[in-house]
Design an enzyme around this catalytic site. Structure first.
Site, PDB file in Angstrom:
ATOM      1  N   ALA A 155      84.531   1.373  81.038  1.00 48.75           N
ATOM      2  CA  ALA A 155      83.373   0.826  80.308  1.00 48.75           C
ATOM      3  C   ALA A 155      83.095  -0.608  80.767  1.00 48.75           C
ATOM      4  CB  ALA A 155      83.633   0.856  78.806  1.00 48.75           C
ATOM      5  N   TYR A 156      84.160  -1.382  80.888  1.00 46.88           N
ATOM      6  CA  TYR A 156      84.034  -2.797  81.288  1.00 46.88           C
ATOM      7  C   TYR A 156      83.429  -2.909  82.696  1.00 46.88           C
ATOM      8  CZ  TYR A 156      85.672  -7.534  82.525  1.00 46.88           C
ATOM      9  OH  TYR A 156      85.752  -8.842  82.930  1.00 46.88           O
ATOM     10  N   LEU A 157      83.965  -2.127  83.628  1.00 45.58           N
ATOM     11  CA  LEU A 157      83.490  -2.238  85.010  1.00 45.58           C
ATOM     12  C   LEU A 157      82.055  -1.745  85.152  1.00 45.58           C
ATOM     13  CD1 LEU A 157      86.613  -1.368  87.175  1.00 45.58           C
ATOM     14  CD2 LEU A 157      85.830  -3.548  86.236  1.00 45.58           C
ATOM     15  N   SER A 159      79.767  -2.050  82.898  1.00 41.73           N
ATOM     16  CA  SER A 159      78.891  -3.109  82.374  1.00 41.73           C
ATOM     17  C   SER A 159      78.736  -4.236  83.389  1.00 41.73           C
ATOM     18  CB  SER A 159      79.429  -3.651  81.049  1.00 41.73           C
ATOM     19  OG  SER A 159      80.601  -4.428  81.253  1.00 41.73           O
TER      20      SER A 159
END
Ligand code: NAP
Length: 267
Positions: A155-157, A159
């Site tokens: 999810a972080y990457l 974004s």
């Protein structure tokens, strides 16, 4: 561009890399506007900068809130007349395997809400003024892991990759109107964010002060990208042989996590 005389807005400056960058930019003579949710931490950072003779101002805001972000942009322009550089640095991270995220699409929504939409929201609110002035620089805090993907941060990457793509579009569409951008690919940095993952206590990392220096470089030199050499090499490799690089690096990252877990249990 010198920092001196610039009005620089830095999001995510109540702690970590953003707070360090705000201090360093103020020392170089910039007027720094600090944005984040925790009003108390912002006030402390502003007091610290002013005690050293710097010009700093706190603007508490939740960047996932549309109306609050529009309002803070209006107040920034009313108070300072213009924003020369916007540093989109506020962020949150989630470390979770995809297998354990199958019923957690909200992980993606929560991370995107700050890391991507929060940055786009504030950029859009300040862009008309930058365009009126015929210039403006927008910096985006991203990660080395978009250059070579590390497992467990889907999810972080996603974004951060969205943010990088948006930065490229800004440059392509508005570069001739005076809008420039820098994407900063940080390696692991010792902050509250990385501290949330217990095994990382055993990892060697860059300190927040040095990482803040990378944001200073982005504000002053305005390159398209700030990166480590290894990140640049990985990025070049990924554009030529993405399948091979992921196949080779993923087991190495898994082994690194196992080693870190063993070492953090011992200490
Ligand atoms: N640390 C690393 O290893 C690392 C590596 C690569 C990239 N980065 C990137 O570097 C940037 C700074 O992170 P950091 O490591 O310095 O972590 P940090 O100390 O946790 O800083 C995150 C900042 O974002 C702010 N923030 C979070 N949600 C917000 C919201 N909804 N509205 C406004 N502000 C919000 C936080 O302030 P409040 O809680 O007060 O709102 C805080 O000031 C992030 O974009 C991160 O992704 C970090």
């Amino acid at each position: 561009m010198r920092a001196h005389g610039q009005v620089v807005v830095i999001t995510g400056s109540s702690s970590g890399i953003g707070a360090a960058a705000a201090r360093q930019l103020a020392e170089r003579g910039a007027t720094v506007c600090l944005l984040a949710r925790r009003a108390g931490a912002l006030d402390a950072a502003v007091s610290d900068i002013r005690a050293r003779g710097g010009d700093a101002h706190a603007y508490p805001v939740d960047l996932t809130d549309d109306a609050a972000t529009t309002d803070v942009a209006r107040r920034l322009l009313a108070d300072h007349g213009r924003v020369d550089t916007l540093v989109n640095n506020a962020g949150r991270s989630i470390r979770r395997p995809i297998r354990e995220s199958l019923d957690r699409v909200h992980d993606h929504e929560r991370v995107l809400a700050v890391n991507y939409l929060g940055a786009v929201r504030l950029t859009h609110a300040l862009l008309p003024s930058m365009l009126d002035h015929g210039r403006g620089h927008v910096v985006f805090s991203s990660t080395m892991s978009t250059q070579l993907p590390v497992p467990l941060f889907s999810a972080y990457l996603a974004s951060k990759s969205a943010l990088e793509s948006y930065a490229r579009s800004l440059t392509a569409e508005l570069g001739t109107s005076g809008i420039t951008t820098t994407v900063v690919h940080f390696p692991m940095v010792r902050t509250e964010m990385s501290g949330a993952t217990e095994i990382y206590s055993a990892m060697r990392m860059m300190d927040a002060e040095r990482a803040g220096g990378w944001l200073v470089k982005a504000v002053v030199d305005r390159p398209t990208r700030v990166t480590s050499l290894s990140g640049a090499v990985a990025q070049a490799g990924m554009s030529v042989l993405p399948g091979v690089l992921i196949k080779v690096s993923a087991p190495l990252f898994r082994r690194m996590d196992r080693d870190l877990a063993r070492r953090s249990q011992r200490s």
